[in-house]
Design a protein around this motif. Structure first.
Motif, PDB file in Angstrom:
ATOM      1  N   ALA A 520       0.836  -1.208   0.000  1.00  0.00           N
ATOM      2  CA  ALA A 520       0.000   0.000   0.000  1.00  0.00           C
ATOM      3  C   ALA A 520       0.867   1.253   0.000  1.00  0.00           C
ATOM      4  N   THR A 521       2.139   1.109   0.353  1.00  0.00           N
ATOM      5  CA  THR A 521       3.066   2.247   0.300  1.00  0.00           C
ATOM      6  C   THR A 521       3.201   2.756  -1.127  1.00  0.00           C
ATOM      7  N   PHE A 522       3.078   1.844  -2.089  1.00  0.00           N
ATOM      8  CA  PHE A 522       3.311   2.196  -3.478  1.00  0.00           C
ATOM      9  C   PHE A 522       2.026   2.440  -4.262  1.00  0.00           C
ATOM     10  N   VAL A 523       0.929   1.827  -3.826  1.00  0.00           N
ATOM     11  CA  VAL A 523      -0.298   1.817  -4.620  1.00  0.00           C
ATOM     12  C   VAL A 523      -1.424   2.479  -3.844  1.00  0.00           C
ATOM     13  N   ASP A 524      -2.213   3.278  -4.548  1.00  0.00           N
ATOM     14  CA  ASP A 524      -3.387   3.910  -3.956  1.00  0.00           C
ATOM     15  C   ASP A 524      -4.514   2.884  -3.968  1.00  0.00           C
ATOM     16  N   VAL A 525      -4.629   2.132  -2.871  1.00  0.00           N
ATOM     17  CA  VAL A 525      -5.579   1.024  -2.808  1.00  0.00           C
ATOM     18  C   VAL A 525      -7.016   1.529  -2.925  1.00  0.00           C
ATOM     19  N   ASP A 526      -7.338   2.645  -2.307  1.00  0.00           N
ATOM     20  CA  ASP A 526      -8.701   3.169  -2.372  1.00  0.00           C
ATOM     21  C   ASP A 526      -9.095   3.483  -3.817  1.00  0.00           C
ATOM     22  N   ARG A 527      -8.169   4.095  -4.529  1.00  0.00           N
ATOM     23  CA  ARG A 527      -8.472   4.432  -5.931  1.00  0.00           C
ATOM     24  C   ARG A 527      -8.596   3.170  -6.780  1.00  0.00           C
ATOM     25  N   LEU A 528      -7.753   2.205  -6.513  1.00  0.00           N
ATOM     26  CA  LEU A 528      -7.808   0.952  -7.252  1.00  0.00           C
ATOM     27  C   LEU A 528      -9.134   0.236  -7.002  1.00  0.00           C
ATOM     28  N   ARG A 529      -9.548   0.190  -5.732  1.00  0.00           N
ATOM     29  CA  ARG A 529     -10.820  -0.458  -5.394  1.00  0.00           C
ATOM     30  C   ARG A 529     -11.999   0.281  -6.027  1.00  0.00           C
ATOM     31  N   ALA A 530     -11.930   1.602  -6.049  1.00  0.00           N
ATOM     32  CA  ALA A 530     -13.007   2.386  -6.663  1.00  0.00           C
ATOM     33  C   ALA A 530     -13.093   2.107  -8.165  1.00  0.00           C
ATOM     34  N   ALA A 531     -11.931   1.933  -8.825  1.00  0.00           N
ATOM     35  CA  ALA A 531     -11.931   1.641 -10.259  1.00  0.00           C
ATOM     36  C   ALA A 531     -12.557   0.280 -10.545  1.00  0.00           C
ATOM     37  N   VAL A 532     -12.290  -0.685  -9.668  1.00  0.00           N
ATOM     38  CA  VAL A 532     -12.895  -2.010  -9.851  1.00  0.00           C
ATOM     39  C   VAL A 532     -14.403  -1.923  -9.662  1.00  0.00           C
ATOM     40  N   ARG A 533     -14.835  -1.187  -8.659  1.00  0.00           N
ATOM     41  CA  ARG A 533     -16.277  -1.042  -8.411  1.00  0.00           C
ATOM     42  C   ARG A 533     -16.975  -0.333  -9.565  1.00  0.00           C
ATOM     43  N   ALA A 534     -16.258   0.597 -10.197  1.00  0.00           N
ATOM     44  CA  ALA A 534     -16.853   1.382 -11.283  1.00  0.00           C
ATOM     45  C   ALA A 534     -16.771   0.669 -12.632  1.00  0.00           C
ATOM     46  N   LEU A 535     -16.257  -0.542 -12.660  1.00  0.00           N
ATOM     47  CA  LEU A 535     -16.111  -1.263 -13.918  1.00  0.00           C
ATOM     48  C   LEU A 535     -17.479  -1.425 -14.578  1.00  0.00           C
ATOM     49  N   PRO A 536     -17.627  -1.027 -15.839  1.00  0.00           N
ATOM     50  CA  PRO A 536     -18.929  -1.139 -16.504  1.00  0.00           C
ATOM     51  C   PRO A 536     -19.373  -2.595 -16.645  1.00  0.00           C
ATOM     52  N   VAL A 537     -20.651  -2.775 -16.881  1.00  0.00           N
ATOM     53  CA  VAL A 537     -21.180  -4.128 -17.105  1.00  0.00           C
ATOM     54  C   VAL A 537     -20.475  -4.765 -18.296  1.00  0.00           C
ATOM     55  N   ALA A 538     -20.245  -3.982 -19.342  1.00  0.00           N
ATOM     56  CA  ALA A 538     -19.531  -4.470 -20.528  1.00  0.00           C
ATOM     57  C   ALA A 538     -18.267  -3.618 -20.715  1.00  0.00           C
ATOM     58  N   PRO A 539     -17.213  -3.918 -19.978  1.00  0.00           N
ATOM     59  CA  PRO A 539     -16.007  -3.084 -20.052  1.00  0.00           C
ATOM     60  C   PRO A 539     -15.271  -3.249 -21.375  1.00  0.00           C
ATOM     61  N   THR A 540     -14.447  -2.274 -21.715  1.00  0.00           N
ATOM     62  CA  THR A 540     -13.575  -2.392 -22.871  1.00  0.00           C
ATOM     63  C   THR A 540     -12.339  -3.197 -22.481  1.00  0.00           C
ATOM     64  N   PRO A 541     -11.643  -3.771 -23.456  1.00  0.00           N
ATOM     65  CA  PRO A 541     -10.416  -4.513 -23.116  1.00  0.00           C
ATOM     66  C   PRO A 541      -9.421  -3.666 -22.331  1.00  0.00           C
ATOM     67  N   TRP A 542      -9.267  -2.370 -22.683  1.00  0.00           N
ATOM     68  CA  TRP A 542      -8.274  -1.564 -21.973  1.00  0.00           C
ATOM     69  C   TRP A 542      -8.703  -1.306 -20.538  1.00  0.00           C
ATOM     70  N   GLU A 543     -10.011  -1.154 -20.281  1.00  0.00           N
ATOM     71  CA  GLU A 543     -10.473  -0.953 -18.907  1.00  0.00           C
ATOM     72  C   GLU A 543     -10.103  -2.144 -18.036  1.00  0.00           C
ATOM     73  N   VAL A 544     -10.099  -3.337 -18.640  1.00  0.00           N
ATOM     74  CA  VAL A 544      -9.718  -4.539 -17.903  1.00  0.00           C
ATOM     75  C   VAL A 544      -8.201  -4.627 -17.757  1.00  0.00           C
ATOM     76  N   VAL A 545      -7.486  -4.416 -18.861  1.00  0.00           N
ATOM     77  CA  VAL A 545      -6.021  -4.521 -18.833  1.00  0.00           C
ATOM     78  C   VAL A 545      -5.414  -3.510 -17.875  1.00  0.00           C
ATOM     79  N   SER A 546      -6.009  -2.321 -17.770  1.00  0.00           N
ATOM     80  CA  SER A 546      -5.447  -1.287 -16.913  1.00  0.00           C
ATOM     81  C   SER A 546      -5.412  -1.697 -15.453  1.00  0.00           C
ATOM     82  N   LEU A 547      -6.174  -2.735 -15.094  1.00  0.00           N
ATOM     83  CA  LEU A 547      -6.223  -3.219 -13.710  1.00  0.00           C
ATOM     84  C   LEU A 547      -5.328  -4.432 -13.497  1.00  0.00           C
ATOM     85  N   ASP A 548      -4.559  -4.795 -14.520  1.00  0.00           N
ATOM     86  CA  ASP A 548      -3.738  -6.003 -14.454  1.00  0.00           C
ATOM     87  C   ASP A 548      -2.677  -5.953 -13.362  1.00  0.00           C
TER      88      ASP A 548
END
Length: 561
Positions: A520-548
């Motif tokens: 967590a020192t390196f990564v903004d966990v809250d922002r990462l979790r919010a991005a996962v929650r905001a994932l659309p029902v039909a995400p684009t490939p890049w929206e998925v890859v960006s969370l890799d």
């Protein structure tokens, strides 16, 4: 291992080996041995090093990673095959060297620190497609990765690497017609594939089969070789889902190739559980590159008794290289107007379209941005990243060599880039866990010598088809609907995207500061979790890859506790 242990020792002694040699008969002849014998691959490697010293790796075919104590140099010397099909990582400190197939093996030495390489993690979170292995690094600061086609020498003066393989050096072959190249590719692929399956017990050969040319080619040559020996056909494993109703175009292509050779066909798409296992693993230590797509294949292959898988991985880089829109501009720049004029007379509309496409692509994309440029974009809020700002500011990023603009140079750059070995090395480790080897006929050095020996104009689009020499090599072996068609993967893309989105939604609640712990020192966990929650029902490939990058957080460690 302490160098002092071996100091003063004469001779050559094997310290580490992960070997799957090819061209063994030729090697035995060169060593003055009978064509067949009881010697193992390890015996042959030792004999080669004793005979040829530093040049031994040049005499070896197939996949290998090994290290020896060479008394003549009073040094540990390690080699990795040209493409890096077998992995090798190491930790060095003065007077000490620890070698292994992956980070976990090296960390069994308690003297090796497990501190993360913050710079590599910053790079991963800026560019989710980046793999530290491609620059000779790992996610741990103390552990390096020997790149494919390189040699490591460790002696009293320290550790140093040097490149031993230069695909740019392949000589041009005197081909005049595309049909000649096709015949040459067909001959060498027959030879290489037949040898690749020669030592496999009957009924234990399988192939990866997608809708593309590369896997279809390897499958066809394997089926032909086994049929000539009167043996059972290979089992074809496809990452695609089984058709429900009328097949999609990619499913139809897979079924057509399997039907052409009467192959048992197993549909083995990755599941959300497979992807979840990767996301909750720890990519800083465990093999992970393309792990999820291959997991279902390994499961199915294991229960069916398959012990050798052939893959078409790496064909795009050489055997079926398309020229990557570089051929016509290169011919014009170098004053070779003849082939361009000939094509223009035959199909002027296509030539003009290709030139416009090339110029438009260069205008829109330009050169790939450096990590420093990505960082500046992130700091300005123009580049999405989940890395903490203060961490990004102090990171030191690797410098990546830009690709050449000529087609031969570009193909060689692709082969040296490291991504081929990153996947193959990962698959070697995960396959070994269930007793399954994977071989890559399209990356055999004999195939590369032919593929990179062709004149640049052979890669030009002809009759509105790219990869014409490779298509010629497959005439009569692969159904024309596949051989002369384009690769489209609607069922694969849809299935993978659904599984990835499902896995990400399941991993979201696990993204807590406690699970991420010190990372967590390196990564903004809250922002990462919010991005996962905001994932659309039909995400684009890049929206998925960006969370890799989640796979580098090791969140499964908490779950396993």
């Amino acid at each position: 291992m302490s160098l002092e242990t071996w100091a003063g020792e004469d001779g050559v002694h094997l310290l580490y080996a992960d070997l799957d040699l090819m061209e063994v008969a030729a090697l035995r002849r060169a060593l003055g041995l009978p064509t067949t014998g009881v010697e193992t691959d390890a015996d042959l490697v030792l004999a080669a090093v004793r005979r040829w010293g530093a040049e031994a790796a040049d005499r070896l075919g197939g996949a290998f990673a090994f290290a020896v104590w060479d008394g003549r140099q009073q040094a540990v010397v390690a080699h990795r095959d040209p493409v890096g099909l077998r992995p090798l990582v190491y930790a060095h400190r003065p007077g000490q060297i620890v070698l292994g197939g992956d980070v976990r093996a090296v960390l069994t030495d308690p003297a090796v620190p497990d501190a993360l390489d913050e710079d590599m993690l910053a790079a991963v979170f800026l560019d989710p497609l980046f793999q530290p292995e491609t620059v000779g690094r790992t996610a741990l600061r103390a552990v390096a990765c020997l790149k494919g086609g390189h040699r490591l020498t460790v002696d009293a003066d320290g550790a140093r690497e040097d490149r031993t393989w230069s695909p740019e050096a392949f000589p041009r072959l005197p081909f005049r017609r595309v049909e000649e190249i096709g015949e040459a590719l067909r001959a060498v692929l027959r030879e290489v594939t037949a040898e690749a399956i020669a030592d496999a017990p009957p009924g234990t050969v399988g192939t990866h089969l997608s809708s593309g040319l590369d896997s279809s080619a390897v499958t066809a040559f394997a089926a032909e070789a086994l049929a000539e020996r009167g043996l059972a056909s290979p089992t074809a494993y496809s990452w695609l889902p089984a058709p429900v109703g009328p097949p999609e175009v990619d499913q139809a292509a897979v079924a057509a190739t399997a039907e052409r050779w009467g192959l048992p066909l197993v549909w083995a798409p990755p599941t959300a559980d497979d992807i979840l296992a990767t996301l909750t693993g720890d990519a800083t230590r465990e093999p992970h590159v393309m792990h999820a797509p291959n997991a279902a294949t390994l499961r199915e292959a294991e229960v069916r008794g398959t012990r050798l898988l052939l893959s078409g991985w790496g064909g795009d880089e050489a055997a079926s290289f398309s020229g990557r829109r570089l051929v016509t501009p290169h011919l014009l720049r170098t004053g070779r107007w003849g082939p361009v004029a000939e094509r223009a007379l035959r199909d002027p509309v296509e030539v003009l379209r290709r030139l416009r496409t090339y110029r438009a692509a260069r205008r829109v994309s330009g050169p790939e941005p450096s990590f420093d440029a990505l960082r500046e974009g992130a700091l300005r809020g123009e580049q999405d990243t989940f890395a903490r700002v203060e961490w990004l500011r102090q990171a030191t990023f690797p410098t990546l060599a830009p690709p050449p603009s000529d087609p031969h140079g570009y193909a060689a750059w692709l082969l040296r880039r490291g991504h081929l070995g990153a996947r193959a090395g990962s698959w070697a480790l995960t396959g070994a866990e269930v007793g399954i080897r994977t071989r890559y006929p399209l990356l055999d050095r004999r195939v590369l010598a032919v593929a990179l020996g062709v004149p640049a104009e052979a890669w030009a689009t002809r009759d509105r088809l790219r990869r014409r020499p490779f298509r010629e090599a497959l005439a009569g072996l692969v159904p024309d609907a596949v051989r002369l068609g384009g690769k489209r993967e609607p069922s694969w893309n849809a299935t993978l995207l659904r599984a990835q989105a499902d896995a990400l939604r399941r991993v979201g609640p696990m993204l807590t500061p406690a699970a991420v712990a010190d990372r967590a020192t390196f990564v903004d966990v809250d922002r990462l979790r919010a991005a996962v929650r905001a994932l659309p029902v039909a995400p684009t490939p890049w929206e998925v890859v960006s969370l890799d990058g989640i796979r580098y957080l090791g969140i499964g460690a908490l779950l396993r506790r």
